[in-house]
Motif scaffolding. Structure first.
Motif, PDB file in Angstrom:
ATOM      1  N   GLY A 131       0.787  -1.223   0.000  1.00  0.00           N
ATOM      2  CA  GLY A 131       0.000   0.000   0.000  1.00  0.00           C
ATOM      3  C   GLY A 131       0.819   1.273   0.000  1.00  0.00           C
ATOM      4  O   GLY A 131       0.333   2.330   0.397  1.00  0.00           O
ATOM      5  N   SER A 132       2.052   1.207  -0.467  1.00  0.00           N
ATOM      6  CA  SER A 132       2.913   2.389  -0.422  1.00  0.00           C
ATOM      7  C   SER A 132       2.626   3.344  -1.576  1.00  0.00           C
ATOM      8  O   SER A 132       2.142   2.946  -2.634  1.00  0.00           O
ATOM      9  CB  SER A 132       4.391   1.976  -0.469  1.00  0.00           C
ATOM     10  OG  SER A 132       4.779   1.658  -1.798  1.00  0.00           O
ATOM     11  N   ARG A 234      15.983 -10.553  -6.302  1.00  0.00           N
ATOM     12  CA  ARG A 234      15.311 -11.442  -5.361  1.00  0.00           C
ATOM     13  C   ARG A 234      13.799 -11.224  -5.351  1.00  0.00           C
ATOM     14  O   ARG A 234      13.316 -10.119  -5.590  1.00  0.00           O
ATOM     15  CB  ARG A 234      15.851 -11.229  -3.944  1.00  0.00           C
ATOM     16  CG  ARG A 234      17.293 -11.658  -3.740  1.00  0.00           C
ATOM     17  CD  ARG A 234      17.688 -11.451  -2.291  1.00  0.00           C
ATOM     18  NE  ARG A 234      19.114 -11.678  -2.079  1.00  0.00           N
ATOM     19  CZ  ARG A 234      19.753 -11.401  -0.952  1.00  0.00           C
ATOM     20  NH1 ARG A 234      19.065 -10.878   0.081  1.00  0.00           N
ATOM     21  NH2 ARG A 234      21.046 -11.624  -0.835  1.00  0.00           N
ATOM     22  N   LYS A 235      13.073 -12.291  -5.043  1.00  0.00           N
ATOM     23  CA  LYS A 235      11.630 -12.178  -4.897  1.00  0.00           C
ATOM     24  C   LYS A 235      11.300 -11.210  -3.760  1.00  0.00           C
ATOM     25  O   LYS A 235      11.827 -11.335  -2.653  1.00  0.00           O
ATOM     26  CB  LYS A 235      11.008 -13.540  -4.588  1.00  0.00           C
ATOM     27  CG  LYS A 235      10.954 -14.484  -5.767  1.00  0.00           C
ATOM     28  CD  LYS A 235      10.199 -15.747  -5.405  1.00  0.00           C
ATOM     29  CE  LYS A 235      10.017 -16.644  -6.608  1.00  0.00           C
ATOM     30  NZ  LYS A 235       9.220 -17.864  -6.273  1.00  0.00           N
ATOM     31  N   GLY A 236      10.440 -10.273  -4.048  1.00  0.00           N
ATOM     32  CA  GLY A 236      10.036  -9.316  -3.025  1.00  0.00           C
ATOM     33  C   GLY A 236      10.866  -8.051  -2.980  1.00  0.00           C
ATOM     34  O   GLY A 236      10.525  -7.120  -2.258  1.00  0.00           O
ATOM     35  N   ALA A 237      11.954  -7.988  -3.762  1.00  0.00           N
ATOM     36  CA  ALA A 237      12.773  -6.772  -3.768  1.00  0.00           C
ATOM     37  C   ALA A 237      11.972  -5.577  -4.273  1.00  0.00           C
ATOM     38  O   ALA A 237      12.237  -4.430  -3.901  1.00  0.00           O
ATOM     39  CB  ALA A 237      14.023  -6.979  -4.621  1.00  0.00           C
ATOM     40  N   GLY A 238      10.973  -5.839  -5.113  1.00  0.00           N
ATOM     41  CA  GLY A 238      10.151  -4.762  -5.642  1.00  0.00           C
ATOM     42  C   GLY A 238       8.966  -4.378  -4.781  1.00  0.00           C
ATOM     43  O   GLY A 238       8.184  -3.498  -5.162  1.00  0.00           O
ATOM     44  N   ALA A 239       8.810  -5.008  -3.630  1.00  0.00           N
ATOM     45  CA  ALA A 239       7.681  -4.697  -2.755  1.00  0.00           C
ATOM     46  C   ALA A 239       7.759  -3.261  -2.254  1.00  0.00           C
ATOM     47  O   ALA A 239       8.836  -2.743  -1.960  1.00  0.00           O
ATOM     48  CB  ALA A 239       7.657  -5.660  -1.567  1.00  0.00           C
ATOM     49  N   ALA A 240       6.596  -2.611  -2.148  1.00  0.00           N
ATOM     50  CA  ALA A 240       6.491  -1.236  -1.641  1.00  0.00           C
ATOM     51  C   ALA A 240       7.430  -0.298  -2.392  1.00  0.00           C
ATOM     52  O   ALA A 240       8.165   0.487  -1.799  1.00  0.00           O
ATOM     53  CB  ALA A 240       6.766  -1.187  -0.133  1.00  0.00           C
ATOM     54  N   GLY A 241       7.394  -0.380  -3.715  1.00  0.00           N
ATOM     55  CA  GLY A 241       8.206   0.507  -4.542  1.00  0.00           C
ATOM     56  C   GLY A 241       9.686   0.304  -4.372  1.00  0.00           C
ATOM     57  O   GLY A 241      10.483   1.229  -4.556  1.00  0.00           O
ATOM     58  N   GLY A 242      10.090  -0.936  -4.045  1.00  0.00           N
ATOM     59  CA  GLY A 242      11.503  -1.251  -3.878  1.00  0.00           C
ATOM     60  C   GLY A 242      12.003  -1.148  -2.451  1.00  0.00           C
ATOM     61  O   GLY A 242      13.197  -1.361  -2.191  1.00  0.00           O
TER      62      GLY A 242
END
Length: 363
Positions: A131-132, A234-242
């Motif tokens: 949600g960022s 890595r998986k999840g590196a892009g979460a919340a705009g990085g």
């Protein structure tokens, strides 16, 4: 009959705690003798801290921090024993501001929030991502924690400032985090860069124009090249705009947000003790399979050999797709009362839906 309620939040209309309470209120009107167990859920996004506090208790530590545009916002860290829980959306959430300028938005406030958590003396830090409104690869967070750059303000001005970046040292941030085990709770498994990366997949919903995506992605790539390019894949590196990328640079390990919250709440045990599991979210569709709460809850219910149903604002899939998600039946508020009434009184209409569903499932 024992019924376990474990929904996610309903978009911007109800928090997970409010949705759970609304469902329980309606169910009680029709089946007052049922034993209702309330376990509001989260995937790491908005409501993460409130959801955990409602079930785990613990101590909330108030922390005024910077939002993504430099204004002050109120946030809180949840401390339970030797673990601190931080919700990134409280410092850089899309809903904190009507502005949609991700090229200048920063995660600096998330770093401030993490400092508050560390100063509580915990040995484990869980950061919920989702949600960022930012897309700076966590550069601001790194700066708040002690990372330095050339020029000095290159990490704190969003991805646009990363265009000027010539050198970066995250050693100070890594040293600050050295004694804390960092867990990244997120349903997102995208890498930082490329077609499946943070910018290309999530940039539009944050206000980034299509023609700017390639350039912004290149700015993030510059930060990755100057730190550790392998981490960006890595998986999840892009979460919340990085932001996931930055926390991985500091030793963070990604776990599925729904699974982490489920384990913290002991949801598997609660499901085994129930006769029926009820989950839900604002829009129940096939994307719910991508690490979302209803799919995670339905999996746990299936492992416990308990039926699982969903109550949602809207149900956008058919019965066949629904069952592939492990959900026996799904019920829509909009189908019951219409879209206008659903948005005018989200709590009351969800409660009414639960009352009606109880007439079918309670025994």
């Amino acid at each position: 009959m024992r019924v376990l309620f474990a929904p996610d939040s309903f978009g911007g209309t109800l928090t997970a705690v409010e949705a759970t309470q609304a469902m329980a209120e309606g169910w009680r009107r029709r089946a007052p003798h049922d034993d209702l167990v309330l376990a509001p859920m989260s995937d790491g996004g908005p409501g993460f801290v409130d959801t955990l506090h409602a079930s785990l208790g613990g101590r909330l530590v108030a922390a005024p921090v910077s939002d993504q545009y430099g204004g002050e916002t109120s946030a809180a860290v949840l401390v339970v024993d030797d673990t601190a829980y931080v919700e990134a959306a409280q410092a850089c959430g899309l809903d904190l501001s009507p502005r949609r300028e991700p090229e200048v938005a920063t995660t600096y406030g998330v770093g401030q929030l993490i400092i508050v958590a560390i100063e509580e003396g915990v040995s484990r830090l869980v950061v919920g991502l989702g949600g960022s409104g930012t897309n700076d690869a966590g550069a601001g967070c790194l700066a708040a924690l002690g990372g330095t750059a050339e020029p000095p303000d290159a990490l704190t001005g969003g991805p646009r400032a990363l265009a000027t970046l010539s050198a970066v040292d995250v050693g100070g941030a890594q040293e600050r985090m050295a004694d804390v085990a960092v867990v990244i709770a997120t349903d997102v498994d995208n890498p930082l860069l490329g077609l499946r990366g943070a910018t290309n997949v999530y940039g539009t919903q944050k206000g980034l124009a299509e023609e700017r995506k390639q350039l912004v992605d290149a700015h993030l790539a510059k930060l990755a090249e100057l730190t550790d390019r392998r981490v960006a894949d890595r998986k999840g590196a892009g979460a919340a705009g990085g932001l996931g990328f930055a926390l991985m640079l500091l030793g963070g390990q990604r776990v599925e947000g729904v699974r982490m919250v489920s384990e913290a709440l002991g949801l598997a045990q609660l499901a085994r003790q129930a006769d029926l599991v009820v989950t839900g979210e604002g829009a129940f569709d096939f994307s719910s399979r991508s690490g979302k709460v209803p799919y995670g809850v339905a999996q746990i219910a299936g492992e416990a050999i308990r039926p699982c149903i969903a109550l949602a604002g809207q149900v956008l899939i058919g019965s066949r797709e629904m069952r592939t998600l492990g959900v026996e039946s799904a019920y829509s508020v909009v189908d019951l009362v219409g879209e206008r009434a659903a948005f005018a009184d989200p709590r009351g209409t969800l409660s009414d839906l639960a009352e009606r569903v109880a007439s079918t499932w309670s025994r």
